[in-house]
Design a protein around this motif. Structure first.
Motif, PDB file in Angstrom:
ATOM      1  N   GLU A  18     -59.365  29.336  -5.443  1.00  0.00           N
ATOM      2  CA  GLU A  18     -59.812  27.945  -5.598  1.00  0.00           C
ATOM      3  C   GLU A  18     -61.290  27.892  -5.962  1.00  0.00           C
ATOM      4  OE1 GLU A  18     -59.203  25.252  -2.363  1.00  0.00           O
ATOM      5  OE2 GLU A  18     -57.105  25.822  -2.158  1.00  0.00           O
ATOM      6  N   ASN A  25     -64.659  24.854 -13.305  1.00  0.00           N
ATOM      7  CA  ASN A  25     -64.576  23.410 -13.535  1.00  0.00           C
ATOM      8  C   ASN A  25     -65.932  22.733 -13.375  1.00  0.00           C
ATOM      9  OD1 ASN A  25     -61.882  23.805 -13.985  1.00  0.00           O
ATOM     10  ND2 ASN A  25     -61.210  22.894 -12.063  1.00  0.00           N
ATOM     11  N   CYS A  89     -51.859  19.489  -7.564  1.00  0.00           N
ATOM     12  CA  CYS A  89     -53.051  18.640  -7.688  1.00  0.00           C
ATOM     13  C   CYS A  89     -54.075  19.306  -8.613  1.00  0.00           C
ATOM     14  CB  CYS A  89     -53.678  18.390  -6.317  1.00  0.00           C
ATOM     15  SG  CYS A  89     -52.705  17.350  -5.227  1.00  0.00           S
ATOM     16  N   ILE A  90     -54.334  20.579  -8.389  1.00  0.00           N
ATOM     17  CA  ILE A  90     -55.321  21.298  -9.203  1.00  0.00           C
ATOM     18  C   ILE A  90     -54.899  21.284 -10.667  1.00  0.00           C
ATOM     19  CG2 ILE A  90     -56.302  23.596  -9.661  1.00  0.00           C
ATOM     20  CD1 ILE A  90     -56.195  24.023  -6.558  1.00  0.00           C
ATOM     21  N   LEU A  93     -55.213  17.641 -12.186  1.00  0.00           N
ATOM     22  CA  LEU A  93     -56.589  17.228 -12.459  1.00  0.00           C
ATOM     23  C   LEU A  93     -57.248  18.097 -13.521  1.00  0.00           C
ATOM     24  CD1 LEU A  93     -57.853  16.415  -8.864  1.00  0.00           C
ATOM     25  CD2 LEU A  93     -57.307  14.796 -10.686  1.00  0.00           C
ATOM     26  N   TRP A  97     -60.784  18.950 -11.373  1.00  0.00           N
ATOM     27  CA  TRP A  97     -60.606  19.300  -9.960  1.00  0.00           C
ATOM     28  C   TRP A  97     -61.788  20.142  -9.500  1.00  0.00           C
ATOM     29  CZ3 TRP A  97     -60.527  23.830  -7.251  1.00  0.00           C
ATOM     30  CH2 TRP A  97     -60.203  23.711  -5.900  1.00  0.00           C
ATOM     31  N   ASN A 124     -54.286  15.846  -2.519  1.00  0.00           N
ATOM     32  CA  ASN A 124     -54.804  17.158  -2.144  1.00  0.00           C
ATOM     33  C   ASN A 124     -55.127  17.202  -0.652  1.00  0.00           C
ATOM     34  OD1 ASN A 124     -55.749  19.876  -3.017  1.00  0.00           O
ATOM     35  ND2 ASN A 124     -57.687  19.100  -2.233  1.00  0.00           N
TER      36      ASN A 124
END
Length: 179
Positions: A18, A25, A89-90, A93, A97, A124
């Motif tokens: 992550e 990102n 979710c990641i 987005l 994200w 999330n």
């Protein structure tokens, strides 16, 4: 206990993944004039999530928590579902994200994946809450589950308010200036 340690290590590796995605990102967002909000609560969030992982292992080892299959298997299923939701979710987005509150001004809110359901504005965080309960309870580390859940509730109140303000200000239509 060894397999539980491996499970916690897998979740820790997922956290590292992550962070790699978040850094990439962040560079994408900065290149587009992003704004960063809520930097004050971010260290507490990192400490809390690190504490969850450490607490799971420490409580099981120090308190001799037993493995209870009737609790462990459902919690493992919840944990797997939480990871699936988190990565959905990641993916939904995309480059927007992040683990931080970073918003690119002028972009509309994402309305795909789990974000298409407007009543659930922060899916999330549903994954975070589920994981915070399930991971410790896979091996009956109930004290860790309770402490994380209470502290996470306090932190999420701050985080969600911060995120909502940042999103509202970044997606609000520009004010018109009289000629």
């Amino acid at each position: 206990m060894i397999w539980y340690g491996l499970l916690v290590a897998v979740v820790a590796a997922e956290r590292v993944a992550e962070l790699v995605v978040a850094r990439r990102n962040e560079r994408w967002s900065v290149a587009r004039g992003s704004t960063v909000a809520g930097q004050g609560h971010y260290p507490a969030m990192v400490a809390l999530h690190t504490g969850l992982l450490a607490g799971c292992l420490a409580e099981v080892w120090l308190a001799g928590r037993p493995f209870v299959p009737a609790l462990a298997w459902p919690m493992l299923a919840v944990l797997a579902a939480a990871q699936g939701l988190r990565w959905w979710c990641i993916r939904s987005l995309g480059p927007r994200w992040n683990t931080r509150v970073i918003v690119v001004p002028g972009l509309p809110l994402v309305a795909k994946g789990p974000y298409r359901w407007r009543r659930l504005r922060h899916p999330n965080y549903v994954a975070v809450v589920a994981e915070g309960v399930a991971l410790p309870l896979v091996h009956t580390a109930w004290v860790t589950a309770v402490v994380f859940t209470v502290l996470n509730a306090v932190l999420l109140r701050v985080r969600i308010r911060c995120e909502n303000r940042a999103l509202a200000s970044a997606t609000a239509p520009a004010a018109t200036v009289p000629a």
